[in-house]
Design a protein around this motif. Sequence first.
Motif, PDB file in Angstrom:
ATOM      1  N   ALA A  30      13.563 -38.370  36.800  1.00  0.00           N
ATOM      2  CA  ALA A  30      12.555 -38.021  35.671  1.00  0.00           C
ATOM      3  C   ALA A  30      13.184 -38.838  34.342  1.00  0.00           C
ATOM      4  CB  ALA A  30      12.429 -36.491  35.555  1.00  0.00           C
ATOM      5  N   GLU A  31      14.543 -38.470  34.048  1.00  0.00           N
ATOM      6  CA  GLU A  31      15.085 -39.000  32.850  1.00  0.00           C
ATOM      7  C   GLU A  31      14.993 -40.577  32.812  1.00  0.00           C
ATOM      8  OE1 GLU A  31      18.614 -38.353  29.877  1.00  0.00           O
ATOM      9  OE2 GLU A  31      18.874 -37.389  31.790  1.00  0.00           O
ATOM     10  N   ALA A  32      15.271 -41.123  33.927  1.00  0.00           N
ATOM     11  CA  ALA A  32      15.270 -42.571  34.119  1.00  0.00           C
ATOM     12  C   ALA A  32      13.777 -43.286  33.630  1.00  0.00           C
ATOM     13  CB  ALA A  32      15.725 -43.057  35.635  1.00  0.00           C
ATOM     14  N   GLU A  33      12.599 -42.341  34.284  1.00  0.00           N
ATOM     15  CA  GLU A  33      11.428 -42.954  33.990  1.00  0.00           C
ATOM     16  C   GLU A  33      11.216 -42.534  32.657  1.00  0.00           C
ATOM     17  OE1 GLU A  33       9.062 -40.534  36.565  1.00  0.00           O
ATOM     18  OE2 GLU A  33       9.223 -41.921  38.393  1.00  0.00           O
ATOM     19  N   ASP A  34      11.500 -41.799  31.990  1.00  0.00           N
ATOM     20  CA  ASP A  34      11.574 -41.473  30.406  1.00  0.00           C
ATOM     21  C   ASP A  34      12.258 -42.761  29.750  1.00  0.00           C
ATOM     22  OD1 ASP A  34      10.166 -39.159  30.640  1.00  0.00           O
ATOM     23  OD2 ASP A  34      11.826 -37.944  30.032  1.00  0.00           O
ATOM     24  N   VAL A  35      13.459 -43.066  30.002  1.00  0.00           N
ATOM     25  CA  VAL A  35      14.128 -44.068  29.454  1.00  0.00           C
ATOM     26  C   VAL A  35      13.465 -45.356  29.667  1.00  0.00           C
ATOM     27  CG1 VAL A  35      16.347 -45.750  29.634  1.00  0.00           C
ATOM     28  CG2 VAL A  35      16.447 -43.135  29.807  1.00  0.00           C
ATOM     29  N   ILE A  36      13.051 -45.588  30.893  1.00  0.00           N
ATOM     30  CA  ILE A  36      12.240 -46.927  31.069  1.00  0.00           C
ATOM     31  C   ILE A  36      10.882 -46.621  30.220  1.00  0.00           C
ATOM     32  CG2 ILE A  36      10.836 -47.894  32.951  1.00  0.00           C
ATOM     33  CD1 ILE A  36      12.996 -47.052  34.795  1.00  0.00           C
ATOM     34  N   ALA A  37      10.047 -45.920  29.949  1.00  0.00           N
ATOM     35  CA  ALA A  37       9.016 -45.766  29.395  1.00  0.00           C
ATOM     36  C   ALA A  37       9.049 -45.926  27.900  1.00  0.00           C
ATOM     37  CB  ALA A  37       7.935 -44.207  29.485  1.00  0.00           C
ATOM     38  N   GLU A  38      10.181 -45.502  27.245  1.00  0.00           N
ATOM     39  CA  GLU A  38      10.540 -45.570  25.944  1.00  0.00           C
ATOM     40  C   GLU A  38      10.928 -47.091  25.553  1.00  0.00           C
ATOM     41  OE1 GLU A  38      13.475 -42.990  24.721  1.00  0.00           O
ATOM     42  OE2 GLU A  38      12.154 -41.094  25.453  1.00  0.00           O
ATOM     43  N   THR A  39      11.624 -47.689  26.720  1.00  0.00           N
ATOM     44  CA  THR A  39      11.965 -48.994  26.379  1.00  0.00           C
ATOM     45  C   THR A  39      10.833 -49.976  26.657  1.00  0.00           C
ATOM     46  OG1 THR A  39      14.214 -48.330  27.305  1.00  0.00           O
ATOM     47  CG2 THR A  39      13.698 -50.671  27.390  1.00  0.00           C
ATOM     48  N   PHE A  40      10.073 -49.780  27.611  1.00  0.00           N
ATOM     49  CA  PHE A  40       8.740 -50.555  27.741  1.00  0.00           C
ATOM     50  C   PHE A  40       7.922 -50.570  26.585  1.00  0.00           C
ATOM     51  CE2 PHE A  40       9.959 -51.499  32.208  1.00  0.00           C
ATOM     52  CZ  PHE A  40       9.740 -52.829  32.285  1.00  0.00           C
ATOM     53  N   THR A  41       7.907 -49.425  25.971  1.00  0.00           N
ATOM     54  CA  THR A  41       6.889 -49.233  24.970  1.00  0.00           C
ATOM     55  C   THR A  41       7.346 -50.029  23.666  1.00  0.00           C
ATOM     56  OG1 THR A  41       6.329 -46.926  25.721  1.00  0.00           O
ATOM     57  CG2 THR A  41       6.009 -47.483  23.342  1.00  0.00           C
ATOM     58  N   ALA A  42       8.804 -50.097  23.459  1.00  0.00           N
ATOM     59  CA  ALA A  42       9.306 -50.712  22.360  1.00  0.00           C
ATOM     60  C   ALA A  42       9.270 -52.458  22.638  1.00  0.00           C
ATOM     61  CB  ALA A  42      10.821 -50.264  22.309  1.00  0.00           C
ATOM     62  N   LEU A  43       9.491 -52.525  23.813  1.00  0.00           N
ATOM     63  CA  LEU A  43       9.135 -53.911  24.254  1.00  0.00           C
ATOM     64  C   LEU A  43       7.783 -54.368  23.986  1.00  0.00           C
ATOM     65  CD1 LEU A  43      10.509 -56.675  25.258  1.00  0.00           C
ATOM     66  CD2 LEU A  43      10.199 -55.762  27.683  1.00  0.00           C
ATOM     67  N   LEU A  44       6.849 -53.651  24.239  1.00  0.00           N
ATOM     68  CA  LEU A  44       5.345 -54.050  24.146  1.00  0.00           C
ATOM     69  C   LEU A  44       5.203 -54.147  22.684  1.00  0.00           C
ATOM     70  CD1 LEU A  44       2.781 -54.632  25.233  1.00  0.00           C
ATOM     71  CD2 LEU A  44       2.219 -51.936  25.055  1.00  0.00           C
ATOM     72  N   VAL A  45       5.537 -53.155  22.069  1.00  0.00           N
ATOM     73  CA  VAL A  45       5.433 -53.422  20.424  1.00  0.00           C
ATOM     74  C   VAL A  45       6.258 -54.866  19.949  1.00  0.00           C
ATOM     75  CG1 VAL A  45       6.073 -52.453  18.199  1.00  0.00           C
ATOM     76  CG2 VAL A  45       5.134 -50.996  20.078  1.00  0.00           C
ATOM     77  N   ARG A  46       7.497 -54.877  20.384  1.00  0.00           N
ATOM     78  CA  ARG A  46       8.099 -56.102  20.085  1.00  0.00           C
ATOM     79  C   ARG A  46       7.171 -57.356  20.487  1.00  0.00           C
ATOM     80  NH1 ARG A  46      10.016 -61.059  20.385  1.00  0.00           N
ATOM     81  NH2 ARG A  46      11.934 -61.649  19.827  1.00  0.00           N
ATOM     82  N   TRP A  47       6.658 -57.413  21.652  1.00  0.00           N
ATOM     83  CA  TRP A  47       5.941 -58.446  22.218  1.00  0.00           C
ATOM     84  C   TRP A  47       4.609 -58.713  21.460  1.00  0.00           C
ATOM     85  CZ3 TRP A  47       7.319 -59.543  27.714  1.00  0.00           C
ATOM     86  CH2 TRP A  47       6.774 -60.394  28.377  1.00  0.00           C
ATOM     87  N   GLN A  48       4.038 -57.724  21.143  1.00  0.00           N
ATOM     88  CA  GLN A  48       2.817 -57.737  20.011  1.00  0.00           C
ATOM     89  C   GLN A  48       3.133 -58.269  18.929  1.00  0.00           C
ATOM     90  OE1 GLN A  48       1.160 -53.860  20.854  1.00  0.00           O
ATOM     91  NE2 GLN A  48       0.001 -54.757  22.437  1.00  0.00           N
TER      92      GLN A  48
END
Length: 175
Positions: A30-48
């Motif tokens: 569960a915590e790993a999924e949270d870490v991944i969600a936060e990281t991919f969200t930040a990456l998406l913002v950077r990507w955009q």
Amino acid sequence: MNPRPDFGEFFEAYYGRALRFVRRHGFPVAEAEDVIAETFTALLVRWQSHGEPEQPAAYLYRSLSNQMARRHAKRDQQAFSQALDETIDVIDARQLEAFDRVETMHDAWRLLCALPERQRAIFYMRFFLDMSGREIAQQLGLAPGSVSKHLFMARKRLAERLQEEQDFSRADHLD
């Protein structure tokens, strides 16, 4: 020339790898999924906002590592706060004022570093690694009663150091 994948394709290709990477670092699912969600969200913002990173996989793993480090630091800070709260049981009411002086983690770490090595290790294992007395005893090759004694002494020494700082602070105010 092979076109670079869009963010959705990148996410699909790397989600499983990222989950395994974070899980290998000891995070529950569960915590790993949270870490991944936060990281991919930040990456998406950077990507955009700035476009695709030059090496998106390397950027992802670096971002995951940073996010895990932040989580560990926060967990350590919470564990230390809990340990200090539990240490209050050892201290009388006039010594409680000294806890107000421990305003930064730097001060708190300085107090911990003043403990003898074995007491510091046991205190760390108990309150930062959340190990039981029995687990600590097995790890260090000690009797559980010795672990309890060292933990009690560590908490007592922390209380004494806080009292010394309080006395020093009072002496400064008298000058």
